[in-house]
Structure formats: structure tokens, C-alpha cells
Design an enzyme around this catalytic site. Sequence first.
Site, PDB file in Angstrom:
ATOM      1  N   ASP A   2      84.716 -11.043 104.518  1.00 52.78           N
ATOM      2  CA  ASP A   2      83.287 -11.298 104.137  1.00 52.78           C
ATOM      3  C   ASP A   2      82.610 -10.033 103.827  1.00 52.78           C
ATOM      4  OD1 ASP A   2      81.107 -13.025 103.493  1.00 52.78           O
ATOM      5  OD2 ASP A   2      80.370 -13.479 105.413  1.00 52.78           O
ATOM      6  N   HIS A  19      83.964  -7.994  94.719  1.00 49.27           N
ATOM      7  CA  HIS A  19      85.435  -8.619  94.559  1.00 49.27           C
ATOM      8  C   HIS A  19      86.581  -7.680  94.159  1.00 49.27           C
ATOM      9  CE1 HIS A  19      83.398 -12.193  95.866  1.00 49.27           C
ATOM     10  NE2 HIS A  19      82.762 -12.601  94.804  1.00 49.27           N
ATOM     11  N   LEU A 114     106.686  -8.331 106.747  1.00 46.45           N
ATOM     12  CA  LEU A 114     105.430  -9.079 106.749  1.00 46.45           C
ATOM     13  C   LEU A 114     105.329 -10.132 106.067  1.00 46.45           C
ATOM     14  CD1 LEU A 114     102.599  -8.403 107.812  1.00 46.45           C
ATOM     15  CD2 LEU A 114     101.614  -7.707 105.640  1.00 46.45           C
TER      16      LEU A 114
HETATM   17  C1  IPE Z   1      83.657 -12.479  99.875  1.00 50.06           C
HETATM   18  O1  IPE Z   1      82.600 -11.965 100.333  1.00 50.06           O
HETATM   19  C2  IPE Z   1      84.390 -13.777 100.379  1.00 50.06           C
HETATM   20  C3  IPE Z   1      85.139 -14.350  99.174  1.00 50.06           C
HETATM   21  C4  IPE Z   1      84.933 -15.563  98.757  1.00 50.06           C
HETATM   22  C5  IPE Z   1      86.147 -13.657  98.546  1.00 50.06           C
HETATM   23  P1  IPE Z   1      81.449 -12.754  99.947  1.00 50.06           P
HETATM   24  O2  IPE Z   1      81.324 -13.049  98.422  1.00 50.06           O
HETATM   25  O3  IPE Z   1      81.155 -13.970 100.757  1.00 50.06           O
HETATM   26  O4  IPE Z   1      80.220 -11.657 100.067  1.00 50.06           O
HETATM   27  P2  IPE Z   1      78.572 -11.777 100.679  1.00 50.06           P
HETATM   28  O5  IPE Z   1      78.879 -12.553 102.094  1.00 50.06           O
HETATM   29  O6  IPE Z   1      77.930 -12.461  99.715  1.00 50.06           O
HETATM   30  O7  IPE Z   1      78.278 -10.450 101.044  1.00 50.06           O
HETATM   31 MG    MG Z   2      79.795 -14.164 102.537  1.00 51.19          MG
END
Ligand code: IPE
Ligand code: MG
Length: 216
Positions: A2, A19, A114
Site C-alpha cells: 500500500d 505503481h 522461492l
Molecule cells: C498500491 O497502493 C495498491 C495497489 C492496488 C497496487 P495504492 O494505490 O493503494 O496507494 P495509496 O493508498 O493511494 O497511496
Molecule cells: Mg491504498
Amino acid sequence: MDGNGRWAKKRGLPRIKGHEQGAETVREITTFCANHPEIKVLTLYAFSTENWKRPKPEVEFLTRLLERYLKNELPVYMKEGVRFETIGDLKPFGEKLKKRINETKEATKNNKKLIQVLALNYGGRDEIVRAANKACQRGVELKESNFDDFLDVPGLGDVDILVRTGGEMRLSNFLLWRSAYAELFFTNTLWPDFSPKEMEEIIYEFYKRERRFGGI
Ligand code: IPE
Ligand code: MG
């Protein structure tokens, strides 16, 4: 994983840049785990059953990013001995992505260091419901001891360490069955800033915790 969006916002960049940077972190953490003698499985929550609620361009970007990532990553999987797997219901994704996913699974199936599991269109409750239905269809009575056979990738075992980056303190429907006795770690670090060093600190802390599994 996150915090990608917030990482980008802090830098005045569009969310998608977060991302992209997050994908770099996936590579670093996967390589770290592949070379760690005791880590056998790394499951990453890449796309939840709830993430479809995001604006369409962001959803499309994420699926394209995943396609690109898998394409570029194959040499890394082979070099680092990583077997690629997914959990979650892949049905709603496009044919091109599904093909890439299946090719990557096939190409990496004998790698031993892994198992990297990407949770895609994954929800913990959804996985449990689908497992129960599978058992029902096969006429099998579910028990705690055979439930794992019906999960998306059987045999992955229980979660030991569960890390959530980005500061929220909730599970958000991740690995509900397998995390029954997981040690939980929450960090304010945003996913693109998460590092092997912080992972190492978490592992160190994990070994200091006393796990009793309900005993004394
Ligand atoms: C990545 O973080 C989660 C995914 C879906 C890849 P976010 O996109 O939720 O980032 P924030 O929470 O808005 O900062
Ligand atoms: Mg998020």
C-alpha cells in the site's frame, strides 16, 4: 503493498508513477526473499476484488503494468530461481494478460528458491467461498485439515509474517484463512520506499517474538 498513490502525490507525480516505482520494489523484495535461506513463499497483494472500483484508466494501467512486468521479469525469475504463481480469480482479466500469466507459470514451474505469488483479483473471503464450493462440487466434507487442498494454490502453508506498508492497520481481506496465526507488521513506509533493509529488520523482530499458537 500500500502507498503507491501517496508516494507519487508527495512528488507531484500522477498515481501511475507510484505503481511503476512499486513494481521496482517488487523486484527488489522478490530478489531479497529468493536469496534468503528461510523464505520459501512471498505473496504480494497486487490487485484486490475491491480495486475494480478505481477509475478505469488506473485499472487499465495496472493490468498493462502487470503484463509489462511479467514480460520483463522472466529472466529475473529464471536467474533468481523464482516460481511464479497467482491466487485470485483470473476470469475478469483480458486474454492477453491471462496468456502471459500462464506462460510465466509454465516457464518457471521448476524453479526452487522461492514461490512468488501475486494476488490478482484476490479477496480472502472470495477464496474461502470458492474453496467451499469446490469441495461441495467434489462431494468432499471440509475439515480444517483438508481446507488447504481447495485454496487457490494448495500447499503454500500458513503465513508466518504479514507486512502491510502505507500506515493503515487492517488486513483488507488478505489471506484470511492462511493468516490465522501470522505475526503482523505494520509500517508507515510507502510501498515504493520499502526496502530489503526494512524487510530484514522485520525478520529480525519476527524471530524475537514468541509464538505459542494458543499454547502456554
Ligand atoms: C498500491 O497502493 C495498491 C495497489 C492496488 C497496487 P495504492 O494505490 O493503494 O496507494 P495509496 O493508498 O493511494 O497511496
Ligand atoms: Mg491504498
